[in-house]
Design an enzyme around this catalytic site. Structure first.
Site, mmCIF file in Angstrom:
data_model
loop_
_atom_site.group_PDB
_atom_site.id
_atom_site.type_symbol
_atom_site.label_atom_id
_atom_site.label_comp_id
_atom_site.label_asym_id
_atom_site.label_seq_id
_atom_site.Cartn_x
_atom_site.Cartn_y
_atom_site.Cartn_z
ATOM 1 N N LYS A 81 -25.507 8.938 -7.557
ATOM 2 C CA LYS A 81 -26.751 8.585 -6.887
ATOM 3 C C LYS A 81 -27.404 9.805 -6.259
ATOM 4 C CE LYS A 81 -26.124 3.682 -6.082
ATOM 5 N NZ LYS A 81 -24.803 3.260 -6.571
ATOM 6 N N ILE B 70 -13.398 0.454 -9.549
ATOM 7 C CA ILE B 70 -14.383 0.063 -8.530
ATOM 8 C C ILE B 70 -15.102 1.304 -8.014
ATOM 9 C CG2 ILE B 70 -14.741 -1.267 -6.430
ATOM 10 C CD1 ILE B 70 -13.564 -2.936 -8.693
ATOM 11 N N SER C 6 -19.005 3.215 -7.234
ATOM 12 C CA SER C 6 -20.194 2.752 -6.519
ATOM 13 C C SER C 6 -20.898 1.682 -7.356
ATOM 14 C CB SER C 6 -21.136 3.933 -6.290
ATOM 15 O OG SER C 6 -22.302 3.501 -5.644
ATOM 16 N N HIS D 235 -25.173 -0.780 -0.101
ATOM 17 C CA HIS D 235 -26.385 -0.534 -0.878
ATOM 18 C C HIS D 235 -27.321 -1.743 -0.847
ATOM 19 C CE1 HIS D 235 -25.352 3.401 -2.308
ATOM 20 N NE2 HIS D 235 -24.132 2.974 -2.564
ATOM 21 N N CYS E 167 -15.204 18.552 18.798
ATOM 22 C CA CYS E 167 -14.073 19.476 18.957
ATOM 23 C C CYS E 167 -12.994 19.169 17.933
ATOM 24 C CB CYS E 167 -13.536 19.474 20.379
ATOM 25 S SG CYS E 167 -12.285 18.232 20.718
ATOM 26 N N GLU F 201 0.859 -1.193 0.000
ATOM 27 C CA GLU F 201 0.000 0.000 0.000
ATOM 28 C C GLU F 201 0.890 1.235 0.000
ATOM 29 O OE1 GLU F 201 -3.182 1.133 -0.112
ATOM 30 O OE2 GLU F 201 -2.346 3.110 0.342
#
Lengths: 126, 492, 419
Positions: free
Chosen positions: B260, B345, B347, B60, B445, B42
């Protein structure tokens, strides 16, 4: 030589804009003040401006690594940065008592510096 | 655990996953079931710190995307996996349902179409609600709404929590994680890929490209760039707890071609969030919010809920959707044998992620990868504990066991020192890493009170001076050392 | 880890800052025996411990002290009054029957019964989110108070080149503080057409160091992916909308926010106290009692003060009233509603009783020169200048109200008519 200086009065929320007329280093006229406090402030600010200096010094053995300190009286405004810089080179060992004198004469001003709080030792330091 | 740069790499793997977003993490957990040498690399300092961190957190309901698309097929399959995942990986999950609102007469037809599409896909419980029913169930919505499609299968999670849980589970089953490890180049020699990174070279037979908004660039490194990713930015605005409960379900308008629409999201932790926008951007690091975005969102929300105002914003952020030209997921073998794309990738990517992982695994099996199940594979992870969610008795017991549960670090979200320490033990290396694992600094805060305490705990646990603690990795240091002549230490 | 604490207290005070400390002294003056202060930090004193500048105590002690000195005087008095202070502890919940659920680093999970409770939790700072500043979300954007804690308590600096949004007092104080530390403070940007801090701070914290104050200007964009690199500053029009066509950029690595304070009322909301949206704190009677009998509030949790001296005065009274209730003394309840009228932003308390001297604190909405403040037809006072930055304190003698038979008094400030 005629010189004009502008100041903002800090005596009250009016914040009067003061104007000083100075001839050969002497105040000849003060205008803009709504009350007597403005005139006194203007004189003081022009002839001998001074400020309290408060900062911190190192205290690595303390509950916090910094100890707040202050000058016992105001120092000449022109010396403020020099005083702060000199204080930042200091280190003290905990515990410290409030009011404890850290230094009798900071940066040649003749003014003493005191601790603004009591600072116990850090729980894990000897 | 998260590895630092000190790790010497030169090891060979069967599978290397590039990208630790929700898809990469789900892949890592799924593949950790099998006897494979597996690594995930990563670019950011922790997993989930790219697009996943800024996702809306919606699972979803399953009826939105057409079954003619890959995303449409994986959406409903993914949806059904999340309750088990949440239970096993101990992250928050609430199946709160959604309402899709018809605001104009022309929207009514769409509701019917979508209901039919959902029913054909097997999504249960879809119902058209009348204005009376809407008023009864969601009394704070405007009275001008004509109808709504209710889908009880929609849910909310915190996507970053899912990433942390998935990767921790994968690691506990033998997968290796390398963060802060951007891919610089990929070379192929025979059946071996060598992946160059600042932490060294990774060798692997199979590479899964889950690099999100950078997936086309990573694919280009092996000459497999047969697709293009563009970024669609979305801004989100999180609101004060004052508005908590104003709606109890996800609220959707009728969608447009690119999004959407602006949603009202009762997040899994309670506060309401509104967003996202949908704006095409060229810069793949453009995570900026804007006056225009805020204006758009609140204007849209006012059409269905007047009580929500921008005054209540406590924080805002933006994320980038990775959209492929096909407007569908790009999952499959690339022109380069052994290099697979799991890209584009958009929604419902979060929803589909667990199904994507299974789909890719089956694809690898078909491509000839030998997948032997490990004799022992642990589906669950232990923590994390959430003091705020404990009963009084549980709190008493927890403090008896660990006095650090008795010290509140973040007062807005009632996060204890024990939880922060746990987060650090389980991979948090940064302020954001702690914040997204245990919510310290996420409340009203916004870290005003707890930042220094969290930093002190990071500093103590990681053995770093305060001045080297970062918000989210190198370059985002939170403070800097004093410049006195005297050596005053590092301020720990 | 056995707790040395009692299970019942006469008065429990939530918060050991200036308000909580003074409330404890007040409760002792009322003659109650068992008083407990609960504070979440490792030592009492609250925000005063990080406010190392001087300027505190001129009203209360008649001398100028720094924050830590002011705090330590109170802590000593409280300790010599045998008040218990429970630090490193946090009140999770208060039941309407005044049972407190506390967790403590030292003593674990505690449950205590109080006869009365004083809320003294103070306030928090408004953040970037509340003003929705556009741009990236790099490190280096923080509230002025957090920066103050970094510098004065932890001995690290928030950055090297600093810009400050908002001219609140903490922001001005930090401009000076960081200048003294050798940082480069590039400027203070204030949305309003006037400075929101005290003139003294404007002069001594900005003018002294040559730091420009840009009025009617705001940060329109924050640049920098990892750490702040640059800000776009834009002037605002009379509706406070930024005019991007006249914007300019400022290079800096830090943006401090001094854009206001909000009373910290998590517990009050959980207790479902009746709140006053104008102050952000609970509504209180002239006894500083909230809508839940036996629960009192004082200091910045009630309304944001600008002088700690007034916090102490108010809190001494709140503590005394709380103490009286704890030992069964009840004063007459209020029968006059007090309402903020023309040009008044807020007032505390929100009701009065004519049987005793009253202290009223209020704030005006905008700067007003040569004006008259009236309370119904009972009271009138002229002012040369009133500004929002300075809270106004009035005392009303009982005789002003003793023949008043109305149910409501309205406070107005009007400009004196030109003669």
């Amino acid at each position: 030589m005629l010189e004009k200086r502008r100041l903002t009065c800090i005596g009250c929320p009016m914040s009067c804009p003061l104007e000083l007329v100075i001839i050969d280093g002497e105040i000849r006229e003060i205008t803009g003040n709504d009350c007597k406090r403005g005139e006194a402030y203007a004189r003081q600010e022009y002839t001998a401006p001074c400020r309290m200096v408060s900062t911190t010094i190192a205290c690595n053995s303390g509950l916090w690594p910094r100890l707040p300190v202050k000058t016992v009286t105001a120092v000449p405004k022109a010396e403020v940065m020099a005083v702060a810089r000199a204080l930042h080179t200091l280190e003290i060992e905990a515990p410290v008592q409030i009011g404890q004198v850290i230094l009798d004469d900071i940066a040649g001003t003749g003014i003493a510096v005191i601790a603004c709080r009591s600072l116990p030792s850090a729980p894990n330091s000897k | 655990m998260n590895s630092g740069a000190e790790k010497i790499v030169g090891m060979s793997y069967d599978v290397v996953i590039i990208g630790g977003g929700i898809v990469g993490c789900a892949l890592a957990r799924e593949l950790s079931r099998y006897d494979l040498r597996l690594a995930l690399i990563e670019k950011e300092v922790e997993v989930g710190f790219g697009t996943s961190k800024t996702n809306s957190g919606i699972i979803h309901s399953g009826h939105h995307a057409s079954p003619d698309t890959l995303k449409g097929r994986l959406e409903w399959a993914g949806n059904q996996r999340w309750s088990d995942l949440a239970r096993d990986l101990k992250f928050g999950f609430k199946r709160i349902g959604e309402l899709l609102l018809a605001l104009q007469p022309e929207d009514l037809h769409y509701l019917q179409l979508l209901k039919k599409q959902g029913e054909d896909k097997g999504v249960p419980g879809l119902e058209i609600w009348s204005p009376q029913r809407i008023q009864k169930e969601e009394p704070n919505l405007n009275r001008t709404i004509l109808q709504a499609l209710h889908a009880p299968t929609a849910a909310v999670i915190n996507p970053y929590e899912a990433c942390f849980g998935l990767i921790e589970c994968a690691q506990q089953n033998g997968a290796e994680l390398f963060c802060g490890c951007p891919v610089l180049a990929i070379n192929q020699t025979g059946a071996d890929f060598s992946i160059q990174t600042p932490q060294g070279v990774f060798h692997s037979r199979i590479v899964l490209n889950a690099a999100g908004v950078f997936a086309d660039r990573v694919a280009a490194m092996v000459g497999a760039a047969d697709f293009k990713i563009h970024c669609r930015k979305g801004e989100e605005y999180l609101l004060d707890r004052r508005l908590q409960g104003i709606v109890t379900r996800l609220i959707f308008p009728v969608p447009t071609a690119t999004s959407k629409g602006v949603l009202i999201i009762p997040t899994v932790d309670g506060p309401i969030m509104v967003g996202p926008t949908a704006e095409e951007v060229n810069n793949r690091e453009d995570l900026s919010t804007s006056f225009a975005g805020a204006a758009k969102i609140f204007a849209a929300v006012h059409q269905y809920c007047k009580a929500i105002s921008e005054r209540d914003t406590i924080t805002e952020f933006a994320g980038l959707r990775a959209v492929a030209e096909t407007n569908d997921f790009v999952i499959g073998p690339s022109p380069v044998k052994g290099f697979f794309n799991v890209a584009g990738i958009q929604s419902p990517g979060l929803t589909a992620a667990p199904a994507i992982a299974t789909y890719v695994t089956e694809m690898l099996r078909c491509e000839g990868l030998k997948l032997a199940e490990k004799p022992v594979w642990k589906a669950e992870i232990d923590g994390p504990f959430r003091f705020a969610r404990m009963t009084q008795q549980q709190r008493q017991a927890a403090i008896l066991q660990d006095p650090a549960f008795g010290r509140i670090v973040c007062r807005c979200e009632a996060v204890t020192e024990a939880e922060v320490r746990y987060a650090i033990r389980h991979g948090a290396r940064t302020l954001d890493g702690v914040k997204f694992r245990v919510r310290a600094g996420m409340g009203r805060c916004q870290g005003g009170f707890c930042t220094m305490r969290v930093m002190a705990l990071l500093s103590e646990t990681l053995g770093l001076p305060l001045t080297e603690i970062t918000k989210r990795g190198h370059g985002s240091e939170v403070c800097c050392p004093r410049q006195d002549n005297l050596s005053v230490g590092d301020g720990r | 880890m056995k707790s040395p604490l009692r299970s019942r207290y006469d008065v429990v005070i939530v918060g050991g800052g200036p308000a909580g400390l003074a409330a404890a002294l007040g409760a002792r003056q009322a003659g109650v025996e068992h008083i407990l202060i609960v504070d979440r930090e490792i030592e009492a004193g609250g925000i005063l411990n990080q406010c190392i500048h001087s300027g505190f105590g001129l009203h209360y002690f008649k001398e100028e002290l720094t924050g830590p000195e002011y705090a330590e005087r109170f802590i000593r008095n409280v300790q010599s009054d045998q008040v218990e202070i429970l630090t490193d502890s946090y009140v999770l919940d208060i039941s309407p029957a005044l049972q407190l659920e506390i967790i403590s680093g030292g003593y674990g999970h505690l449950q205590l019964q109080a006869q009365s409770v004083v809320l003294a939790m103070g306030c928090r700072e408004r953040t970037r989110g509340s003003i929705r500043t556009p741009g990236f979300r790099p490190a280096g954007v923080m509230t002025a108070g957090l920066a103050q804690k970094m510098v004065n308590m932890h001995g690290v600096l928030p950055g090297r080149r600093i810009a400050i949004l908002g001219s609140g007092d903490i922001g001005l104080i930090m401009a000076r503080r960081l200048s003294l530390e050798g940082c480069d403070v590039t400027g203070v940007y204030e949305l309003q057409p006037h400075c929101s801090g005290l003139t003294r701070n404007q002069v001594q914290c900005l003018d002294d160091f040559g730091i420009p104050l840009h009025l009617s200007a705001t940060v329109a964009f924050i640049h920098g992916r990892d750490r702040v690199e640059r800000l776009t500053i834009a002037p605002v029009n009379h509706e406070l909308i930024p005019d991007l066509s006249r914007s300019w950029d400022v290079a800096c690595d830090t943006l401090l926010l001094s854009i206001g304070l909000i009373p910290e009322n998590e517990l009050s909301t959980r207790l479902r106290l009746r709140m006053d949206p104008a102050t952000g704190g609970p509504q209180v009677t002239s006894n500083l009692e909230t809508s839940l009998p036996g629960v009192f509030a004082c200091g910045n949790v009630l309304h944001v003060h600008d002088l700690v001296d007034f916090v102490s005065e108010e809190s001494l009274r709140a503590g005394r009233f709380a103490g009286e209730v704890a030992i069964g003394m009840r004063r007459p309840s209020d029968n006059i509603s007090l309402q903020a009228g023309e040009n008044i932003a807020s007032c505390v308390p929100q009701s009065l009783s004519p049987d005793r001297e009253q202290i009223i604190y209020l704030r005006v909405k905008r700067p007003l020169k040569n004006c008259v403040l009236t309370i119904g037809d009972r009271y009138e006072k002229s002012f040369r200048m009133l500004v929002p930055a300075e809270m106004i304190r009035l005392t009303l003698a009982p005789e002003l109200l003793d023949r008043y038979f109305g149910e409501m008094l309205k406070i107005d400030v009007r400009l004196r008519e030109a003669t």
